[in-house]
Design a protein around this motif. Structure first.
Motif, PDB file in Angstrom:
ATOM      1  N   PHE A 166      -9.075   7.048   1.743  1.00 39.57           N
ATOM      2  CA  PHE A 166      -8.221   7.908   0.924  1.00 39.57           C
ATOM      3  C   PHE A 166      -7.837   7.218  -0.380  1.00 39.57           C
ATOM      4  O   PHE A 166      -7.494   6.033  -0.385  1.00 39.57           O
ATOM      5  N   ILE A 167      -7.905   7.964  -1.465  1.00 39.83           N
ATOM      6  CA  ILE A 167      -7.399   7.462  -2.750  1.00 39.83           C
ATOM      7  C   ILE A 167      -6.559   8.568  -3.366  1.00 39.83           C
ATOM      8  O   ILE A 167      -7.008   9.708  -3.486  1.00 39.83           O
ATOM      9  N   LYS A 168      -5.350   8.220  -3.760  1.00 35.26           N
ATOM     10  CA  LYS A 168      -4.495   9.234  -4.356  1.00 35.26           C
ATOM     11  C   LYS A 168      -4.866   9.444  -5.820  1.00 35.26           C
ATOM     12  O   LYS A 168      -5.153   8.491  -6.536  1.00 35.26           O
TER      13      LYS A 168
ATOM     14  N   GLU B  92      -1.485   6.177   1.565  1.00 34.44           N
ATOM     15  CA  GLU B  92      -2.707   5.406   1.799  1.00 34.44           C
ATOM     16  C   GLU B  92      -2.620   4.629   3.107  1.00 34.44           C
ATOM     17  O   GLU B  92      -3.602   4.472   3.819  1.00 34.44           O
TER      18      GLU B  92
ATOM     19  N   LYS C 241     -11.245   2.387  -9.287  1.00 35.84           N
ATOM     20  CA  LYS C 241     -11.018   2.792  -7.893  1.00 35.84           C
ATOM     21  C   LYS C 241     -12.360   2.880  -7.186  1.00 35.84           C
ATOM     22  O   LYS C 241     -13.290   3.492  -7.696  1.00 35.84           O
TER      23      LYS C 241
ATOM     24  N   ASN D  34      -6.475  14.076  -4.619  1.00 31.06           N
ATOM     25  CA  ASN D  34      -6.885  12.882  -3.875  1.00 31.06           C
ATOM     26  C   ASN D  34      -8.396  12.870  -3.650  1.00 31.06           C
ATOM     27  O   ASN D  34      -9.077  13.870  -3.851  1.00 31.06           O
TER      28      ASN D  34
ATOM     29  N   LYS E  13      -5.115   5.000   6.208  1.00 28.17           N
ATOM     30  CA  LYS E  13      -5.829   3.828   6.697  1.00 28.17           C
ATOM     31  C   LYS E  13      -5.651   3.695   8.210  1.00 28.17           C
ATOM     32  O   LYS E  13      -6.592   3.411   8.941  1.00 28.17           O
TER      33      LYS E  13
ATOM     34  N   ILE F 260       0.865  -1.179   0.000  1.00 29.03           N
ATOM     35  CA  ILE F 260       0.000   0.000   0.000  1.00 29.03           C
ATOM     36  C   ILE F 260       0.899   1.225   0.000  1.00 29.03           C
ATOM     37  O   ILE F 260       1.828   1.301   0.801  1.00 29.03           O
TER      38      ILE F 260
END
Lengths: 382, 292
Positions: free
Chosen positions: A244-246, A234, B244, A277, A238, A230
């Protein structure tokens, strides 16, 4: 969680689905060792969670252990569509007579399970669905009824598999379905499913997606997850319980609720900017969570401005404001932050921010106005 | 009228004794919702701020006449709690809990739907609010006011955002329904649209979708032939990257499926105007209402 091919095969093996014999290697030496153990010709396959490995040169044949080491050396470290290859799967190469496709998945529209089989294996099923939809045999399976033998026959005969493949396929399908259900998978896809020279039906590839929500009842999930790297940001997110997503842009985004955050990305894009993000602090976020979110976002050096978009429901805007003030005093913030607060306790929150003015803190009245300001600031800072 | 919940709602809450459960249930009661019972196995005979707690939903229904259930228990117990509420005879079951395994909902949802006499809302949803009448869930009711707009949304916070914009724009709401962000929701857009179509108090419907699945496309197709009331829409996630998962378990573009563009196109083909953002969708609703 999307499993690597070798992991997918490992779990399918537990359900007695025939898969080729193989070993995982992280270095050329290990690949040679694996090839020696398997004996004879092997195939060396990049382990990445992205399609199109073959075309990218991530799958190669090797006649000897020495050659296995050489091709493994080529493949390891390779960048396939942004995924760096850290492992290869070394498998005994078999004689392939025919290639098929089979999958089980959760059908959201029909609220049941869908089984698909096709005699056109080795190509993306979405392509077949467009070019030759009749080549795909479909069955809907009632989750309360389960998989019956006729489902298997419908798939196998409907897909028009070679007569000598039918027996093996009919035997494999119930096992594959059992794996799908018992593993809490949302997808089990085998492409290609092959008929070998000696008449066996074998899963030559395996794409398995597991439902993270079911992790509590499968101890194996944790084990499988350990192999997945990961990204640092992230991982940090977590740890703090943030979603969260970049992304690739320079406007950092924080919001509460998945829908509102998605919507925030959209309005930033509409204002001519690029979000850095997706970050959902969830319902009921307090000062600590907000402050942690800002820390995660600003740890990305690409970020040139931050847009905090909160609509308080369970989340209280006064606590959000506290989190922002905490972050400003605790972190070495370098980029401006545009803050829009509405909903529960919004007035208190806005007042708290107004009472402690800060150069990097820009309160905004509306979601759209805030987006425009954040984008403008990012462009100035770039 | 309003849909799903109103002044006749008698609410039983599974998980009333939990921290979140009691907080939100009591807030619902403060709003005027008739909260009649809680259920926590082993805690029968206790009470939460005067609300009696029972060991089973069946007992709670028998003793209090509860007709609506709210499920607030942790994910691993939530599918079972929904079935228990159904078995006990609750006609509306609202599951707030998120992260319920999809395999569980793949069994529970078709089972309850097949009965034809109960409506499951959620899971992973903010609940249902009929302004001025009842609130079952976590939608902050202060931002709403009674009126004639029906709102249905996969996202929770977008319900709040849009209700707020509607109220600011002078439009009240008949009922606001969060159907939740899961891949297999108990009720989908079509279920709720058909209830709004039949509700004499609703005259405009706002539908808020997001990327993933094809619920919006199916709703568009259905609305074309079945909705006489104006519908306006908004789809979140226009700029989300494929593959995603954007927070919600159901919000993912798989391959080329589930994009906001495809949903927008389907809605527009059905004569439903699609806004670019949550502010604009409220404006579209105000316009649609004004031209009635």
């Amino acid at each position: 969680m999307d499993l690597f091919e070798y992991q997918g095969k490992e779990v399918l093996r537990r359900f007695e689905v025939p898969v080729p014999e193989g070993r995982v290697a992280k270095t050329p030496e290990e690949a040679a060792e694996a090839a020696r153990g398997l004996g004879g010709k092997v195939v060396v396959k990049a382990q990445v969670q992205v399609g199109g490995r073959g075309k990218a040169g991530g799958i190669k044949l090797a006649e000897s252990p020495e050659e296995a080491a050489t091709v493994a050396g080529d493949i390891l470290g390779m960048d396939i569509k942004g995924h760096v290859v850290k492992r290869v799967l070394v498998e005994r190469a078999g004689d392939i007579k025919d290639e098929y496709y089979v999958s089980f998945l959760l059908d959201r529209s029909e609220r049941n399970f869908l089984g698909m089989m096709s005699a056109e294996g080795g190509v993306e099923i979405e392509e077949v669905a467009v070019s030759n939809p009749d080549a795909i045999s479909l069955v809907h399976i009632d989750p309360l009824l389960g998989f019956s033998d006729f489902h298997a026959r419908k798939l196998v005969f409907g897909a028009n598999l070679a007569p000598e493949a039918r027996g093996g396929a009919l035997e494999m399908l119930p096992k594959l379905f059992r794996a799908f259900v018992e593993l809490d998978a949302s997808l089990v896809e085998v492409n290609p499913l092959v008929l070998t020279g000696d008449g066996k039906v074998v899963a030559l590839d395996a794409k398995v997606t597991l439902d993270d929500s079911a992790a509590y009842r499968h101890s194996i999930f944790e084990e499988l997850k350990a192999a997945h790297e990961i990204p640092e940001q992230e991982r940090l997110a977590k740890e703090k319980g943030l979603n969260f997503i970049k992304l690739d842009g320079d406007v950092g985004i924080i919001g509460n609720g998945a829908g509102l955050v998605m919507s925030t990305l959209d309005v930033v894009k509409d204002a001519g900017g690029d979000p850095a993000n997706f970050l959902d602090v969830g319902g009921g976020a307090d000062a600590d969570v907000l402050s942690a979110g800002l820390e995660v976002i600003t740890s990305n050096p690409e970020v040139k401005s931050v847009f905090v978009n909160i609509f308080g429901g369970i989340t209280r805007c006064d606590l959000v404001a506290q989190g922002i003030l905490d972050a400003l005093s605790r972190l070495d913030m370098k980029v401006p932050m545009v803050v829009r607060l509405d909903g529960t306790n919004a007035e208190e929150g806005r007042k708290m921010l107004a009472d402690q003015p800060h150069d990097l803190l820009i309160p905004a009245e509306t979601m759209l106005g805030a987006a425009a300001t954040a984008v403008e600031l990012a462009q100035k800072g770039a | 009228m309003s849909i799903l919940i109103d002044e006749n709602t008698k609410l039983v809450v599974s998980g009333l004794t939990g921290r979140e459960g009691s907080f939100h249930s009591l807030r619902n009661r403060d709003y005027g919702t008739n909260l009649v019972a809680g259920v926590t196995p082993g805690k029968g005979g206790q009470d939460v701020d005067g609300v009696p707690v029972f060991d089973t939903v069946a007992e709670a229904v028998k003793e209090t006449g509860a007709n609506t259930s709210m499920v607030f228990v942790p994910a691993r117990f939530a599918a079972d709690a929904a079935l228990e509420a159904y078995d006990a005879g609750c006609k509306t079951i609202v599951v707030i809990t998120e992260n319920i395994p999809a395999m569980d909902m793949a069994r529970v949802v078709p089972y309850i739907r097949a009965s034809g006499d109960a409506t499951l809302i959620g899971p992973n949803c903010p609940g249902v609010l009929s302004p001025g009448k009842a609130n079952v869930g976590i939608i902050p009711p202060e931002i709403a006011k009674p009126g004639s707009v029906g709102l249905v949304s996969r996202s929770g916070t977008l319900v709040y955002q849009i209700v707020y914009e509607l109220t600011e724009g002078g439009l009240g709401q008949s009922t606001c329904v969060g159907i939740g962000g899961d891949p297999i929701p108990g009720s989908d857009f079509i279920d709720i649209l058909s209830k709004f179509e039949a509700d004499p108090e609703t005259d405009v419907v706002v539908m808020v979708g997001e990327i993933g699945g094809d619920a919006e496309e199916r709703a568009a197709e259905w609305a074309k032939d079945n909705m006489t009331k104006p519908v306006v829409a908004y789809i979140a996630g226009r700029t989300a990257p494929p593959g995603k998962r954007m927070g919600h378990a159901g919000a993912i573009i798989s391959g080329s499926k589930g994009t906001a563009a495809a949903k927008t196109e389907a809605l527009e083909a059905a004569g439903i105007r699609v806004a670019m953002n949550p502010v604009e969708v409220a404006e579209l609703a105000v316009k649609a209402h004004a031209s009635l």
